[in-house]
Motif scaffolding. Structure first.
Motif: not given
Length: 341
Positions: A166-176
């Motif tokens: 919801x907070x828009x962290x999907x790209x960061x999560x996938x990179x991590x």
């Protein structure tokens, strides 16, 4: 799995004496439903995706799983827990430290945005923590600076995964996740299971055990009232309702940061001690506001959803939706805070 599994004692689990010491120190005896269903699979090393509400005991469930596999003698980051907000990361970090009190020489670092970067870099330069709890943005930043090393991680936890999306962290999560070893255990906890969560779980988890635990609170325990009012009359009505019901503590939810500040200013005109809480604040200011609200020196907290995620206030008397959220799950999460006890 369903949520009607019988409760069991922690002593029935395959936990070390060190971890049982932490469990005992926290006063835990009986497993909650999410712990009873998820912990055996977690301790076996299985991937788990669990739908569980806030306050269900999920932190201890994944915390014991994480700590059971950590080797404190190996100076390498072995477990990573991602949380959506600083408040939740701090809360998770505190509970994991209590669970780990019987484990000597364990380094656990809470790495969040909104906090000064230099002390975090200095701590990581000293030696790698065995356990890292953090928010996606700061973890991504530390990885890009090559200050955080995740090649030894064998357990990844996504806590409140729905809120992170919801907070828009999907790209960061996938990179991590792309920086982690392929051969790892994945644990995902989410209050809701929207399509985005299912897609993320499909990409990150291998043949996961699925656990679903309904809220133990009956929705009828929470009295809900609805008032239809012209937009220009909302603040006077809010003040009138606070005067009528006189809750000892109240959280007023707004959808936008600027609205939280406007409502606080308006309530001040009516003689209320109200404070705003939103995601753009410095961490020390947020901590001070939460402390004042917890010790009742401020009776009304006007918050955005992002800022209130991880908010844990005992005996919250009332929740006001100054503006309705955009989805039903957020509404349930907001009003459920009055039923936590």
């Amino acid at each position: 799995m369903t949520s009607d599994a019988p409760e069991h004692s922690f002593a029935t689990l395959d936990l070390s004496a060190q971890l049982l010491q932490g469990v005992e120190a926290l006063g835990y005896t009986q497993l909650t439903p999410v712990q009873a269903q998820a912990l055996p699979a977690i301790l076996e090393g299985r991937d788990v995706i669990a739908q569980a509400p806030t306050g269900s005991g999920k932190t201890a469930a994944f915390g014991l799983g994480v700590l059971s596999r950590v080797d404190a003698g190996r100076i390498q980051t072995q477990a990573l827990v991602l949380c959506p907000t600083r408040e939740l990361a701090d809360q998770v970090g505190r509970q994991l430290r209590k669970l780990a009190l019987g484990i000597p020489n364990l380094k656990l670092s809470v790495l969040c945005g909104g906090m000064p970067l230099a002390p975090q870099l200095a701590s990581l330069a000293t030696h790698d923590p065995q356990v890292v709890v953090g928010t996606p943005g700061r973890i991504q930043e530390l990885l890009r600076k090559k200050a955080l090393h995740l090649r030894g991680v064998h357990t990844l936890v996504l806590d409140e995964a729905d809120r992170m999306l919801d907070m828009g962290f999907e790209d960061q999560i996938r990179e991590i996740v792309g920086k982690l070893p392929v051969d790892r255990q994945g644990l995902m906890f989410s209050a809701t299971f929207p399509e985005g969560i299912r897609a993320l779980a499909g990409a990150m988890l291998r043949n996961p055990v699925q656990v679903t635990v309904a809220s133990s609170e009956s929705p009828t325990r929470i009295r809900q009232l609805f008032y239809q009012v012209e937009p220009g009359r909302k603040t006077p009505l809010l003040a009138a309702l606070l005067l009528q019901f006189r809750p000892e503590s109240c959280v007023v939810f707004c959808n936008m940061r600027r609205d939280t500040e406007e409502v606080v200013e308006s309530l001040a005109h009516y003689g209320f001690t109200a404070l705003a809480l939103h995601g753009d604040m410095e961490q020390r200011d947020r901590d001070e506001i939460l402390l004042r609200f917890a010790n009742r020196s401020c009776s009304v907290l006007v918050a955005s959803d992002v800022a209130a995620r991880g908010l844990d206030v005992e005996d919250l008397a009332a929740v006001v939706n100054y503006e309705l959220p955009t989805d039903a799950d957020t509404y349930v999460h907001r009003i459920g805070r009055t039923g936590r006890a």
